[in-house]
Design a protein around this motif. Structure first.
Motif, short mmCIF file in Angstrom:
data_model
loop_
_atom_site.label_atom_id
_atom_site.label_comp_id
_atom_site.label_asym_id
_atom_site.label_seq_id
_atom_site.Cartn_x
_atom_site.Cartn_y
_atom_site.Cartn_z
N LYS A 127 40.44 22.48 33.64
CA LYS A 127 39.56 22.16 32.52
C LYS A 127 39.15 20.70 32.56
O LYS A 127 39.98 19.82 32.82
CB LYS A 127 40.26 22.46 31.19
N LYS A 128 37.88 20.45 32.30
CA LYS A 128 37.38 19.08 32.26
C LYS A 128 38.04 18.34 31.11
O LYS A 128 38.10 18.83 29.98
CB LYS A 128 35.86 19.07 32.09
N GLN A 129 38.55 17.15 31.40
CA GLN A 129 39.26 16.38 30.38
C GLN A 129 38.30 15.87 29.31
O GLN A 129 37.23 15.34 29.62
CB GLN A 129 39.99 15.20 31.00
N ASP A 130 38.68 16.06 28.07
CA ASP A 130 37.89 15.56 26.94
C ASP A 130 38.13 14.06 26.80
O ASP A 130 39.25 13.64 26.50
CB ASP A 130 38.29 16.30 25.67
N THR A 131 37.11 13.27 27.03
CA THR A 131 37.25 11.81 26.96
C THR A 131 36.68 11.24 25.66
O THR A 131 36.43 10.04 25.57
CB THR A 131 36.58 11.14 28.17
N THR A 132 36.47 12.10 24.68
CA THR A 132 35.97 11.63 23.39
C THR A 132 36.94 10.61 22.80
O THR A 132 38.14 10.85 22.70
CB THR A 132 35.83 12.81 22.40
N GLY A 133 36.43 9.46 22.46
CA GLY A 133 37.27 8.40 21.91
C GLY A 133 37.76 7.42 22.96
O GLY A 133 38.29 6.36 22.62
N PHE A 134 37.61 7.77 24.25
CA PHE A 134 37.98 6.84 25.32
C PHE A 134 36.78 5.94 25.61
O PHE A 134 35.65 6.41 25.71
CB PHE A 134 38.34 7.58 26.61
N ALA A 146 53.63 15.85 33.93
CA ALA A 146 54.46 16.60 34.87
C ALA A 146 54.18 18.09 34.74
O ALA A 146 54.17 18.64 33.63
CB ALA A 146 55.93 16.30 34.60
N GLY A 147 53.91 18.74 35.87
CA GLY A 147 53.60 20.17 35.87
C GLY A 147 52.12 20.47 35.88
O GLY A 147 51.71 21.62 36.14
N ASP A 148 51.27 19.47 35.62
CA ASP A 148 49.81 19.66 35.63
C ASP A 148 49.28 19.70 37.06
O ASP A 148 49.90 19.19 37.99
CB ASP A 148 49.11 18.53 34.88
N THR A 149 48.08 20.27 37.19
CA THR A 149 47.32 20.18 38.44
C THR A 149 46.07 19.35 38.16
O THR A 149 45.29 19.69 37.27
CB THR A 149 46.92 21.57 38.96
N LEU A 150 45.92 18.27 38.89
CA LEU A 150 44.83 17.32 38.64
C LEU A 150 43.80 17.35 39.76
O LEU A 150 44.14 17.49 40.94
CB LEU A 150 45.39 15.91 38.49
N LYS A 151 42.54 17.19 39.36
CA LYS A 151 41.46 17.08 40.33
C LYS A 151 40.38 16.16 39.75
O LYS A 151 40.09 16.23 38.55
CB LYS A 151 40.86 18.46 40.64
N ILE A 152 39.83 15.30 40.58
CA ILE A 152 38.73 14.43 40.17
C ILE A 152 37.49 14.84 40.95
O ILE A 152 37.51 14.90 42.18
CB ILE A 152 39.05 12.94 40.42
N VAL A 153 36.42 15.15 40.22
CA VAL A 153 35.17 15.59 40.84
C VAL A 153 34.03 14.71 40.31
O VAL A 153 33.73 14.74 39.11
CB VAL A 153 34.87 17.07 40.52
N ASN A 154 33.44 13.92 41.20
CA ASN A 154 32.31 13.08 40.82
C ASN A 154 32.65 12.20 39.61
O ASN A 154 31.91 12.14 38.64
CB ASN A 154 31.09 13.95 40.52
N THR A 155 33.80 11.55 39.66
CA THR A 155 34.38 10.64 38.65
C THR A 155 34.97 11.36 37.44
O THR A 155 35.65 10.72 36.63
CB THR A 155 33.36 9.59 38.14
N GLU A 156 34.74 12.66 37.28
CA GLU A 156 35.24 13.37 36.11
C GLU A 156 36.60 14.01 36.40
O GLU A 156 36.81 14.59 37.47
CB GLU A 156 34.24 14.43 35.65
N LYS A 196 51.73 12.19 25.97
CA LYS A 196 50.61 13.13 25.88
C LYS A 196 49.48 12.66 26.78
O LYS A 196 49.34 11.47 27.07
CB LYS A 196 50.11 13.23 24.43
N ARG A 197 48.67 13.60 27.21
CA ARG A 197 47.48 13.25 27.98
C ARG A 197 46.58 12.37 27.11
O ARG A 197 46.30 12.70 25.96
CB ARG A 197 46.71 14.50 28.41
#
Length: 368
Positions: A155-162, A139-149, A108-109
């Motif tokens: 959709k912006k990844q939820d980093t709650t708990g990280f 696998a199958g996702d499209t990833l992009k990093i913008v200004n470290t995010e 899982k992500r």
């Protein structure tokens, strides 16, 4: 009169023989446990700082995603690559295909995973060096990093708990600032007349309020971010076609088994995926890139169908990690298991006679 035959006295088992049998059974059980159920690892670096610290002794669950069958069967038991007195503790004369047995969950992500380092070409797959990172795209996702995010599928990844950490800089080198950073237990280094340190946004905000570190509000610690559009030549895929860096990356489609990609209509795909195809998809074929065209065994490839799933991983210390931004994707068959728990933790910078050597607050801590 009934004659009762005398029973022969039972021979007493040798204590040494009994000990050997017990040792043999324990060894077999340990091998089975390590291969198919659980394996322990020591964290050797700060690339996951915030979540895992250098010196953490962790337990990895192999049943989670399904254990893999061993590839090299001629190996000194319970070793990986080497052992004292032997540079190589296995023989690759006999190599079996790696198969994954059923597990009770899929990756899982956000999972913290242990895997064999894909670029390691010195060892067979199962003997490659172990790495640990956080999986951010499947696998199958499209990833992009913008200004470290991180953005996945738009959709912006939820980093709650990280517990993510980033690199910050503050100018004006002096002994007082050095003392503040030392007392904060935050890793830092001197960079010319400035300090470079790695901290969470919350830690950086707290340090910004310390007037000993930032007496002038206009000179508070700043997040170190690469400029958008400025290419880092060390960032994957190391091609001039992409002006990517560690803080501005993508978009990139993560290949999935059965996914078909055009190599003629979208020539960027050749630069992005030709090395994957060469190293992990078709290692025995002759894979070439000529004039940005993909040639396999002398045949021009217009469309390519992937045979494996791949994953994009990042270290939680985002500016202090060698991860998918630099060396590429992790093939599914390289995944070892899910990091489950910190069993215990020691501070490598402290003596064994010092009680602060043992970080007891981290013992038996679940990894999130």
């Amino acid at each position: 009169m009934v004659v009762v035959p005398k029973r022969r006295p039972r021979k007493k088992r040798s204590g040494f023989g009994s000990w050997l049998r017990t040792l043999f059974v324990a060894l077999i059980l340990s091998i089975i446990l390590k291969l198919f159920f659980l394996e322990a690892f020591i964290i050797p670096s700060d690339s996951m700082a915030g979540t895992l610290q250098n010196g953490d002794f962790i337990l990895v669950n192999k049943l989670h995603y399904g254990p893999r069958t061993p590839q090299t069967i001629l190996q000194v038991p319970l070793t990986h690559q080497s052992m004292p007195g032997l540079k190589k503790s296995y023989s690759d004369l006999v190599k079996l295909p790696v198969r994954r047995l059923p597990g009770y969950s899929r990756i899982k992500r956000g999972d913290v995973v242990v895997f064999n380092f894909p670029p390691d070409s010195k060892h067979p797959l199962s003997q490659k060096t172990h790495y640990i990172k956080r999986c951010v795209a499947l696998a199958g996702d499209t990833l992009k990093i913008v200004n470290t995010e991180v953005f996945v599928n738009g959709k912006k990844q939820d980093t709650t708990g990280f517990n993510l950490t980033f690199q910050y800089e503050v100018g004006g080198k002096n002994s007082q600032k050095s003392k503040v950073l030392e007392n904060s237990n935050i890793p830092f280094q001197i960079n010319g007349d400035a300090y470079r340190f790695w901290a969470s946004p919350a830690q950086a905000a707290k340090l910004s309020k310390d007037k000993r570190l930032a007496p002038d509000p206009s000179k508070k610690p700043l997040l170190s971010v690469s400029n958008n559009g400025v290419r880092n030549p060390h960032v994957y895929p190391q091609s001039e076609r992409f002006a990517w860096n560690e803080d501005f990356f993508g978009p990139m489609v993560i290949p999935k088994k059965g996914m078909v990609m055009s190599m003629i209509r979208f020539p960027d795909n050749v630069a992005l995926y030709s090395e994957l195809i060469k190293k992990y998809e078709l290692p025995k074929a002759k894979v070439e890139v000529i004039n940005n065209q993909l040639i396999i065994d002398g045949v021009l490839i217009e469309r390519y169908t992937f045979n494996n799933d791949y994953y994009f991983v990042l270290g939680d210390s985002r500016h202090n990690s060698s991860d998918s931004r630099y060396w590429g994707l992790v093939p599914g068959n390289h995944i070892v298991g899910k990091a489950a728990m910190i069993l215990f933790s020691t501070n490598k910078n402290q003596s064994w006679l010092n009680i602060s050597k043992f970080r007891k607050k981290r013992w038996f801590k679940k990894i999130k």
